[in-house]
Design a protein around this motif. Sequence first.
Motif, PDB file in Angstrom:
ATOM      1  N   HIS B 121       0.834   1.108  -0.945  1.00  0.00           N
ATOM      2  CA  HIS B 121       2.068   0.480  -0.562  1.00  0.00           C
ATOM      3  C   HIS B 121       3.244   1.288  -1.044  1.00  0.00           C
ATOM      4  O   HIS B 121       3.114   2.021  -2.007  1.00  0.00           O
ATOM      5  CB  HIS B 121       2.189  -0.993  -1.214  1.00  0.00           C
ATOM      6  N   THR B 145       4.263  -4.835   5.114  1.00  0.00           N
ATOM      7  CA  THR B 145       2.939  -4.671   5.292  1.00  0.00           C
ATOM      8  C   THR B 145       1.993  -5.372   4.477  1.00  0.00           C
ATOM      9  O   THR B 145       2.458  -5.800   3.373  1.00  0.00           O
ATOM     10  CB  THR B 145       2.336  -3.076   5.402  1.00  0.00           C
ATOM     11  N   ARG B 147      -2.112  -5.501   3.453  1.00  0.00           N
ATOM     12  CA  ARG B 147      -3.200  -4.868   3.308  1.00  0.00           C
ATOM     13  C   ARG B 147      -4.589  -5.441   3.100  1.00  0.00           C
ATOM     14  O   ARG B 147      -4.336  -6.249   2.169  1.00  0.00           O
ATOM     15  CB  ARG B 147      -3.176  -3.300   2.819  1.00  0.00           C
ATOM     16  N   GLU B 156      -8.401   1.396   1.082  1.00  0.00           N
ATOM     17  CA  GLU B 156      -7.705   0.643   2.110  1.00  0.00           C
ATOM     18  C   GLU B 156      -8.747   0.127   3.277  1.00  0.00           C
ATOM     19  O   GLU B 156      -8.976   1.360   4.006  1.00  0.00           O
ATOM     20  CB  GLU B 156      -6.572   1.032   2.391  1.00  0.00           C
ATOM     21  N   THR B 159      -4.415  -2.471   7.711  1.00  0.00           N
ATOM     22  CA  THR B 159      -3.072  -2.474   7.384  1.00  0.00           C
ATOM     23  C   THR B 159      -2.550  -3.422   8.684  1.00  0.00           C
ATOM     24  O   THR B 159      -2.887  -3.101   9.654  1.00  0.00           O
ATOM     25  CB  THR B 159      -2.321  -1.125   7.357  1.00  0.00           C
ATOM     26  N   GLN B 161       1.092  -4.776  10.136  1.00  0.00           N
ATOM     27  CA  GLN B 161       2.474  -4.147  10.028  1.00  0.00           C
ATOM     28  C   GLN B 161       3.099  -5.146  11.260  1.00  0.00           C
ATOM     29  O   GLN B 161       3.865  -4.522  12.079  1.00  0.00           O
ATOM     30  CB  GLN B 161       2.595  -2.785  10.487  1.00  0.00           C
TER      31      GLN B 161
END
Lengths: 831, 525
Positions: B121, B145, B147, B156, B159, B161
Amino acid sequence: MVEHGDIRVVHRGGSKINFREPVITHDSRYLLCASGECVKVFSTSTEECIHDLRGHTGLVTGVLLKPSNHLQVYSCSADGTVRLWDYTDGILIKTYVIGCPVYSICASANHEGVIFIVTPMLSDKRSDLFQLVAVDLPQSGDQLVEARELSAVLSDVSSNPAAIVFGRGGEYIASANGLHLEVYFFKKQKSYRFSLKEDNKKGGKNTVTCVACHPKDDCIATGHEDGKIRLWRNFNHKKEYTYSTLHWHHSAVSSLCFTPEGTNLLSGGMESVLVQWRYNQESERDFLPRLGSAITHITVSPDGALFCTSHSDNKITIIQSCVKVSAVIQGLVKGESVRTDMMVDPRSKSLVLNGKPGHLQFYSLPRDKLLYNLDIVQQEYIHESGLEQFEVVKAAFDASGSWLATVEERKQKDAELELNLKLWAFDEQTQSFVLNTTISAPHEARITAMCFCHATDSQTTMLVSTSKDGHFKAWQLGAPAHTEDEGPSWSCDFVGAYHGLVPECCCFSADGSLLAVSFQEVVTVWSPASWELLTTLSQPPKAVRDLCFGRLSCSKYLLGTTANNLLCCWNLLTCSLEWSTSMDISLLLADPLTENMAAFCCQAGSTDLFVFKPSEPRPVFSQKAVCSGKVTRAVFAPREEMLESCEESSQWLNHSQLYFLTPYMDLMTFTTKAEEDRLMASSKQLVIDDSVAMTPFYLLLGKHRQQEDADPLSGLSAERRPLPQCSVAIKELLQTPAHVLPSTSFLCSMFVQSLLISVTNGREETKHVEEEMESEKEEEDSEGEMESSTQRPEQASLGGQAAPALTKAQLRELKRVKKLDHSWFPGLLHS
Amino acid sequence: MASFKPTKVQVYPKLGEKVTQDTLYWKNYKAPVQIKEFGAITNIDFSPVAPHNFAVTAFTRIHIYGPFSQEPVKTFTRFKDTAYCGRFRSDGQLLVAGCEDSVVRLFDVSGKVALRMFKGHTKAVHITDFTSDRYQILTGSDDYTCRLWDIPNATELNTYQEHTDYIRCGVTSKLNRDLFITGSYDHTLKLFDARADKSVMTMDHGQPVESLLLYPSEGLLVSAGGRHVKVWDLLKGGQPLVSLKNHHKTVTCLCLSSSGHRLLSASLDRHVKVYNTTNYKVVHNFDYAASILSLALAPDDESIVVGMTNSILSIKHRKSLDESKEISGQQRRQPSYRVFVKGKNYVPKQDDYLVSKPVKQHLAKYDKQLKKFNVSKALDTALETWTRLRKPEITVAVIKELDRRGTLKNALAGRDEQGLARLLNFLIGNVVDPRFAPVLVTAAEMILDIYQSVIGQSSVVDRQLLRLQELLEREIDYQQDLLEVLGMLDTMFASSLPRKEVNLHLSKRKTESINSDREEDAVGQ
C-alpha cells in the motif's frame, strides 16, 4: 279511559326511621321507632325488623313506652289517634281517638292514666301555635275509645318533641320554644318562664333546640342553635335561677340526653360526634366521632347499657356504653333530591341511587333493606353546613353489571367546576365494585347525560358522556398500556360535536349499533363502529328533553320528548316521524325486558302515568293522578319471579315492577291485587317467634320453617303448624345436663329426624287412642331392654302434648333413652 | 364507625421513558470501568475464543485486555506510527493491524514481534481483516485500493482499485471465503468476489461510509455514514431496506447484540443507540462523556466496551444474577420488617381463642393534622422541604383538601416572613405547572388578598412577589403565542377536512391540547 281497579299505587319500603326518637325497651332487646305510617320493632342485636305495627292512617309522630306497663307502647299519629300496642306480639290493644292531629307524646310514671300530647292550638290545622294538653285515658274495655277529656297544661309550646321533657320523677315539665324555657310544676300548678337575649355578641343564636332533665337532680339542660349547652339550676324561683354553659359543638345541638343514673350527659349535632359530658365534671368529655352523618336523636336504654343515635341519613346506630358501635339499622338514605337517576344493579337487582354524601347506596327492594354503600368520592366528609363538597351526580351500569361509571362534581362559587369521571369494575372475589380508572376533568362543563352501550355480544364496552361544553365523548376500555402490572384502563375514543350545539341526552339502541344524541332540537344518530353521522331527526321548535330507543320488536323506533309538550316517535328504517302526540311528559323510560314504555305526564299539578308500546296506538295502561307534583325519577325493576297475571291491563307488571319517587321523596310502586294477596300471606308467615334468643341455630330453624311454609300445599292453609321445638321431649332433652345423656352419636340421628317435619296423615291420628291403651302395659317391659323396635307404641303422658310434627314413635324413643340412662347412671355410681 | 379517609394525592402519569424489557436488560450493567489510553481509541475487537480477550487499538499501540483485568495482558508496540484496526483471526491465535505507515503487520497473540509484514500500500491502511478460510488478509487503504494477501507467503494476491476515495471500512464474509465488502468515503459500498476481478455489487450510501456490519445470516448488510444508518438486502441485489436517522452527528461504529435481535450504533454525538432489528425502533440509549469512535459487545453481551476520542476506554460489565437481586435481599434483612411480619403466618389451633386487635390506620403527618383540624400545621407539614421539592403533588393535594374544607384562608393566614417566603417560593416553582395551576391559582389569590397590607415591609417577600409577577407575565406571553399556534392549526384542520363534511366539526383527540391550554390560560388571568 278504563279504570283499573286492581292496580294500586302503594308505598313499598324506604320509609324514614329517623323521624322521631327511637325507644329502647326495658330489657334492651328491642328498639321501636316511628317509620312512616307504622311503628317498626327492631331487634337490637340482629338489626332485623321483627314487627311492623300497622294501623295508623297518618304519619306516626311519636312512640312512648307505657310507664305503668313496659310491655306496651303508645304511638301517636297525625291522624288524630293514640294507639296502644303490645309490641312483643305486634297486637293493637286500644285506639284512643283524640280528634285533632297529635305532634308528640310524653308521659310520666307519676301521672297514672294520663298522657300528655302536643296538638295545634286552634282547631284549624294550619295553625303554627301548639299546646301541650293532658289526656285522661278512659278505662274501658273497648278497642276503640274516644278520649275527649283534654286539659291544657302549657300553651305556646314547640311542636318539636325534643323540646318538652318531664323532670325528676314527673314533678315538673320543661318546655322550650324559641328563646324561652318554661317550667311547669304540677304540685304548685305554677309555671316559670325564663328568656334569653335574642343574640349574643359573637353572633351566635340563642334559640333553644332541645331540652333534657336530670333524672335525680333539679337540673335542666338546654341545647342551643350556636352549639352551646346550658345547664339550668334553681329554676323554681323566678329571679334566682342560674345557668352554666358548656361549649364544644360548633353548630346547633340537635339532641341532649341524660343517662338513667344522671352521671353523664350525651349531646350530638351536625358534627356527627357523640359527646359524653360528666355531670358536675363538665371539663371531662368523651367523644365518639365519625358516626356517619348528623345526629338527630339520642336515646339511652333504661339500664344505661345501650345508647342509640338516629342520624340524618335515615340510620339508627346502637352503641354499647359509648365505646363501640354494636349495630346499625340503616334505612333508604334520602337527601333533598336524587341527583343520579334511579337505577337497578343488573347483578344484585338492587335499587341504586345517591345515598350518603359522596356515596351510592344499593338498596334491596324485596327485602326493604340497605345492602351497602359504595364510597364514590373517597374523601373525608366534613360535617359543616354551607360547605360545597363533591356530589355524585351521574351513575350508569353496563348491561352485565360488571362496570359502573360515576360522575362527581363540586362547584364552588367563583371557582371552576371540578369534575371526575370514575369507572368501577365489579370484583368477583370481594363482590363489590373496585375503582379502575379516574378521569379528572373529562369535560369542560357539566355532564348532562351518560350511558353505556347495552349490547351484550360486543367485545368492548363503551361509555358515552355528553356535556354542556358542546361535545360528547366516547370512552373505551383500552388494552394494558405496557408490560407492567397495570390492568386495562379507560380512555377517550372519540369526541363528537354538532354545529356547536349543546348535547342534552344520549341513548344507545338495544343492539348497540346506533347511538342517538340530541343536540337541542336535533337528534343525531351515529354509528359507534365507525363514528359516522348517519342521520339527523328533528322536530322544531323546542329542544329534545328525553330520548329512548324501543326494545325487542319495537327496536326500530326512537322516542323523544320535547320541551313544547310533544312526544315523538321516529321510525329509524324510514327515518321519518311515525307519530307524535301532545303531552307534557316529565319522564320517559323503557322497560328493559318488554316493549313497554312508561311516560309520566305532568298535568294540573299532578302526575299521570301512561304505559304504551311504540308500535300500538292505544296505551296498555293509564292512570290519572298517580301522585301530586312532578315525577322525575322512576325505574323498572325486574321481578325475581315472573308474575302470572292474565288480566290485560296488568300484564305490563308481569316482568318488572315500576318504582317512582314523588317530589316529597317517597318511594312508590304499582301493585296488582293478586300480588298484594300473596304478599299479605307471606308476611303473616314471616312473623318471628321471639320467645327464643336469636342464635345462628335459631335462624337456621327459622329458615327451615319458612321453606316449609312456602310449599304451595301448606301455604293454602291459614293456620300455622305447631313448631317442632314446642315438643316437651326435645325441651327436656335439651335441658338435661350433657353428662347424664348417652353419647351424641346415639342421639343425633334421632334428634335430626325429629326436626324434619313429616306430613301427618289421618291414619295415625285414628290409631292414637288404641296406642295409648297399649302403652301402659308396655312401660314396665321397656325399663331393662336395650334394643327395642321402632314400632312400639308410645307413652300416653308425653304423646298427649307432643306436636303432631313429631312422630309418636320418635317421642317414645327419646323418653326411653332417658329412662335407660337413669338406670345406667346410678349403677355406675355404686360400683 | 368509619375511619378517617386520608387525603387523596393525585397520581400523575410519569413523564420520560417507560420501563420496558429492553431498558431493564440494558440497564443491568455495573458502573463502568474507565481506562486511560494513549490516544483516541479507533478500534476494539473481541477474540472469538474464550476467555474472550479484546484488542484495543489506540495511537501507536494495541493493548489486549482480559475479560476482567483492568491492566492490559499484552501490548503490541512495534508500530512506527498510528496503528489501525487490530483484529483477531477466528481461532484467536493471530492478530492483524494496519498502520499509518502503510505497512500491515501480522502478530502472533502470544508473541511480540510481527510475524509478517505486508508491504504494498502507498498510504495509511485503515482496514484489515482475515477471510473466513483463515489464510488470507483483506486490507483497505487511503490509496483507494483494497488488496488480498496470502499469509504464508506474505504476497499480494489481488488488488481492487474501484473506489475513488479513502477506504475506511470493510468486512469479510464469515460463510464464504471469497466474499468481502468495503465501504469508502466516495459514498459507496462495494461487494467483491475474489474469484472475479471486479466488484459484483455496488450500493450508494449517500454519505462517506464509516462502518459496515454483516448480519450473521449475511443476507443483510448495515452501513453507517454521516448521520444515517442504512440496512441493505444483499439477497435482493443490494436493495435499501431501512434508513435510520437517530443520531445528530456522524455514526462511527456499528455492532450487533449476541442474540442478533438488537443493533447498536455509536456516534460522535456521544450516544449509543440500541435498535430493535425487527421494527428498527430505538429501544434504548446510552450516554457517554465524549464522542465515541469504537464500540464492541462481548459474547453474550457480558460487557459493553466503548472507546472515545478523549482516549478513555469504558468497560461496562453485566451484573451477575446475585447482584441484581441484592437490593431486594437487603430489604428483607431489615429488622423492622421482621418484627412487622412476626406471627403473620401463625395458623391458629382449634381451641385457640382469637383476640382481635383493631388495626391501627397509618396516616401521613399532614393527615394526622387534618384529622385534628389543625389546618395551619397541616399546611406546614406539607410544605416541609423534602415534600415541597420532591413531591409537590402532595403539597398541592393538601392545599386542595384545605380548599375543599373551606379552611385554606385560615391555613394561609398568620404566617411570619419566613413562612410566607417558603409559601411564595413553592408558588413560584409550581404555579405555572399545568397540573397544579387550578389549585395554586386560588391559593395565590388568597395569599395576595391576605398579605397585601404587609407588602413593602419585608424585602424578601417583596422580591418574591416581583418574581411571581414576572413569571406570570411571561406565562401570559406564552399562552398568547400558543393560542396563535392553535388558531393556525385550526385553519389547517379545517382546510384539510373533506368538503362534504363541512358542516360537521369533528375533532378527535384535539380537546386534550385545548384543555391544557385553557388551564394555563386561567393562570394568566
